[in-house]
Write a protein that holds these residues in place. Structure first.
Motif, mmCIF file in Angstrom:
data_model
loop_
_atom_site.group_PDB
_atom_site.id
_atom_site.type_symbol
_atom_site.label_atom_id
_atom_site.label_comp_id
_atom_site.label_asym_id
_atom_site.label_seq_id
_atom_site.Cartn_x
_atom_site.Cartn_y
_atom_site.Cartn_z
ATOM 1 N N ASN A 191 1.000 -1.424 -0.424
ATOM 2 C CA ASN A 191 0.043 -0.223 -0.099
ATOM 3 C C ASN A 191 1.358 0.839 -0.016
ATOM 4 O O ASN A 191 1.590 1.417 0.675
ATOM 5 C CB ASN A 191 -0.993 0.069 1.738
ATOM 6 N N LEU A 192 0.762 2.223 -0.980
ATOM 7 C CA LEU A 192 1.698 2.670 -1.135
ATOM 8 C C LEU A 192 1.439 4.460 -0.979
ATOM 9 O O LEU A 192 -0.202 4.604 -1.309
ATOM 10 C CB LEU A 192 2.553 2.928 -2.721
ATOM 11 N N GLY A 193 1.422 5.217 -0.452
ATOM 12 C CA GLY A 193 1.605 6.433 -0.341
ATOM 13 C C GLY A 193 1.320 7.419 -1.185
ATOM 14 O O GLY A 193 2.191 8.669 -1.874
ATOM 15 N N VAL A 194 0.761 7.462 -2.683
ATOM 16 C CA VAL A 194 0.508 8.136 -3.514
ATOM 17 C C VAL A 194 -0.938 7.478 -4.797
ATOM 18 O O VAL A 194 -1.581 7.254 -3.734
ATOM 19 C CB VAL A 194 1.083 6.544 -5.195
ATOM 20 N N ASP A 195 -1.297 8.703 -5.486
ATOM 21 C CA ASP A 195 -2.784 8.642 -6.355
ATOM 22 C C ASP A 195 -2.369 8.810 -7.990
ATOM 23 O O ASP A 195 -1.966 9.672 -8.101
ATOM 24 C CB ASP A 195 -3.494 10.355 -5.713
ATOM 25 N N PRO A 196 -2.764 7.318 -8.013
ATOM 26 C CA PRO A 196 -1.480 7.141 -9.636
ATOM 27 C C PRO A 196 -2.783 7.965 -10.384
ATOM 28 O O PRO A 196 -2.520 8.492 -11.919
ATOM 29 C CB PRO A 196 -2.206 5.436 -9.564
ATOM 30 N N GLY A 199 13.913 -15.524 -17.130
ATOM 31 C CA GLY A 199 14.613 -15.870 -15.692
ATOM 32 C C GLY A 199 14.144 -14.952 -15.083
ATOM 33 O O GLY A 199 14.389 -15.673 -13.923
ATOM 34 N N GLY A 200 12.729 -14.722 -14.680
ATOM 35 C CA GLY A 200 12.087 -14.509 -13.271
ATOM 36 C C GLY A 200 11.620 -13.138 -13.308
ATOM 37 O O GLY A 200 11.785 -12.529 -11.999
ATOM 38 N N GLU A 201 11.649 -12.285 -14.408
ATOM 39 C CA GLU A 201 11.169 -10.835 -14.412
ATOM 40 C C GLU A 201 9.870 -10.160 -13.360
ATOM 41 O O GLU A 201 9.410 -11.268 -13.901
ATOM 42 C CB GLU A 201 11.732 -10.198 -15.319
ATOM 43 N N VAL A 202 9.939 -9.677 -12.815
ATOM 44 C CA VAL A 202 8.099 -8.904 -12.355
ATOM 45 C C VAL A 202 8.367 -7.692 -12.256
ATOM 46 O O VAL A 202 8.926 -7.023 -12.273
ATOM 47 C CB VAL A 202 8.048 -9.610 -11.379
ATOM 48 N N GLN A 203 6.694 -7.175 -14.003
ATOM 49 C CA GLN A 203 6.130 -6.420 -13.303
ATOM 50 C C GLN A 203 5.530 -5.865 -12.599
ATOM 51 O O GLN A 203 4.583 -6.673 -11.812
ATOM 52 C CB GLN A 203 6.048 -5.997 -14.891
ATOM 53 N N PHE A 204 5.154 -4.768 -12.238
ATOM 54 C CA PHE A 204 4.697 -3.742 -11.295
ATOM 55 C C PHE A 204 3.875 -2.567 -11.688
ATOM 56 O O PHE A 204 4.832 -1.641 -12.377
ATOM 57 C CB PHE A 204 4.810 -4.452 -10.209
ATOM 58 N N LYS A 205 3.498 -2.433 -11.260
ATOM 59 C CA LYS A 205 2.007 -0.878 -11.318
ATOM 60 C C LYS A 205 0.967 -0.775 -10.579
ATOM 61 O O LYS A 205 0.132 -1.436 -10.397
ATOM 62 C CB LYS A 205 1.327 -1.178 -12.993
ATOM 63 N N VAL A 206 1.147 0.515 -9.933
ATOM 64 C CA VAL A 206 0.050 1.093 -9.139
ATOM 65 C C VAL A 206 -0.927 1.337 -9.286
ATOM 66 O O VAL A 206 -1.281 1.219 -10.581
ATOM 67 C CB VAL A 206 0.653 2.167 -8.347
ATOM 68 N N GLU A 207 -2.123 0.141 -8.463
ATOM 69 C CA GLU A 207 -4.089 0.413 -9.542
ATOM 70 C C GLU A 207 -4.150 1.567 -8.849
ATOM 71 O O GLU A 207 -3.786 2.519 -7.697
ATOM 72 C CB GLU A 207 -4.301 -0.954 -8.725
ATOM 73 N N LYS A 208 -5.177 1.218 -8.998
ATOM 74 C CA LYS A 208 -6.074 3.156 -8.459
ATOM 75 C C LYS A 208 -6.171 2.877 -7.195
ATOM 76 O O LYS A 208 -5.599 4.540 -6.560
ATOM 77 C CB LYS A 208 -7.574 2.500 -8.645
ATOM 78 N N ALA A 209 -6.515 2.803 -6.248
ATOM 79 C CA ALA A 209 -6.174 1.992 -4.839
ATOM 80 C C ALA A 209 -4.470 2.856 -4.175
ATOM 81 O O ALA A 209 -4.926 2.421 -3.034
ATOM 82 C CB ALA A 209 -6.817 1.518 -4.273
ATOM 83 N N GLY A 210 -4.078 2.627 -4.710
ATOM 84 C CA GLY A 210 -2.590 3.347 -4.575
ATOM 85 C C GLY A 210 -2.011 1.653 -4.007
ATOM 86 O O GLY A 210 -0.524 1.593 -3.348
ATOM 87 N N ILE A 211 -2.242 1.057 -4.739
ATOM 88 C CA ILE A 211 -1.339 -0.790 -4.307
ATOM 89 C C ILE A 211 -0.546 -1.154 -5.221
ATOM 90 O O ILE A 211 -1.249 -1.130 -6.719
ATOM 91 C CB ILE A 211 -2.822 -1.583 -4.377
ATOM 92 N N VAL A 212 0.374 -1.986 -5.465
ATOM 93 C CA VAL A 212 0.943 -2.910 -5.732
ATOM 94 C C VAL A 212 1.210 -4.427 -5.918
ATOM 95 O O VAL A 212 1.849 -4.769 -4.387
ATOM 96 C CB VAL A 212 2.339 -2.500 -5.605
ATOM 97 N N HIS A 213 0.825 -4.974 -6.291
ATOM 98 C CA HIS A 213 1.195 -6.195 -5.518
ATOM 99 C C HIS A 213 1.324 -7.560 -6.884
ATOM 100 O O HIS A 213 1.945 -6.787 -8.352
ATOM 101 C CB HIS A 213 -0.623 -6.854 -5.775
#
Length: 232
Positions: free
Chosen positions: A47-52, A158-172
């Motif tokens: 849970n991040l303190g951002v507003d995407p 080889g195990g690369e993971v992409q991530f992008k914050v969702e509207k609620a400020g969640i990255v999973h």
């Protein structure tokens, strides 16, 4: 209200009173609570303190986990000529150009990661409404629009993971399997958290990382000490 099964109830009870534990303790708890008959994934949520909604608060990126994810990704590459051959030699599952575009437009999306050379983007751009909602749209910011298709394909495999914050400020993301050794899961957790930390946007004010939690596919979550997750 949905009925909670005995397995989930027992797992929640075993987690009771255990909050903000170390990464190692969280990994052990999650593995203990994973009782499904298959090798469950271990997942992290932050849970991040951002507003995407604001461009200067968008968080996205990629990280190659030191011990992989335990999953085999199917990789598609939009390329022509020598770059198409390079993608095939690197292990890409699907390689094409207009023919691949038509396949996707027809509703067949048989891949988990999409890579494109820059000259293919006018074609790939037509697929934005299809690939975008599925987080499959190639993007130079995460290395999926590139001339180095060999490196991109090998990273995905080889195990690369992409991530992008969702509207609620969640990255999973998934960071491994329950069958992984505890130490390898802990190492993957810290690698992922480190990558998200480095991706802190310029517009983020106040507390950036508010909460970190781990869970298995079918199990409850346990909160992790941010200091432990960041290695402080």
């Amino acid at each position: 209200m949905a009925k909670i099964g005995k397995r989930i109830r027992a797992a929640r009870e075993s987690f009771s009173g255990k909050e903000n534990v170390t990464v190692e303790e969280a990994v052990a708890l999650v593995k203990t609570g994973a009782k499904a008959k298959f090798d469950e994934s271990v997942e992290i949520a932050m849970n991040l303190g951002v507003d995407p909604r604001h461009a200067d608060q968008m968080v996205r990126g990629s990280v190659t986990l030191p011990n992989g994810t335990g999953k085999s990704l199917r990789v598609a590459v939009f390329a022509r000529g020598a770059k198409a051959d390079e993608a095939k030699d690197a292990g890409a599952d699907i390689v094409g150009a207009e023919d691949l575009m038509e396949t996707v437009q027809g509703g067949r999306i048989e891949f988990d990661r999409c890579i494109a050379t820059p000259d293919m983007m006018p074609i790939v751009g037509r697929l934005g409404k299809i690939l975008g909602p599925r987080n499959l749209m190639p993007n130079p910011k995460v290395g999926t629009v590139t001339m180095d298709v060999k490196e991109a394909v090998e990273a995905a495999k080889g195990g690369e993971v992409q991530f992008k914050v969702e509207k609620a400020g969640i990255v999973h993301a998934g960071i491994g399997k329950v069958s992984f050794e505890d130490a390898k899961l802990a190492e993957n957790v810290r690698a992922f958290v480190g990558a998200v930390s480095k991706a802190k946007p310029s517009g983020s004010k106040g507390t950036y990382m508010k909460k970190v939690a781990l869970s298995s596919t079918m199990g409850p979550g346990v909160s992790v000490s941010i200091d432990s997750a960041t290695g402080n």
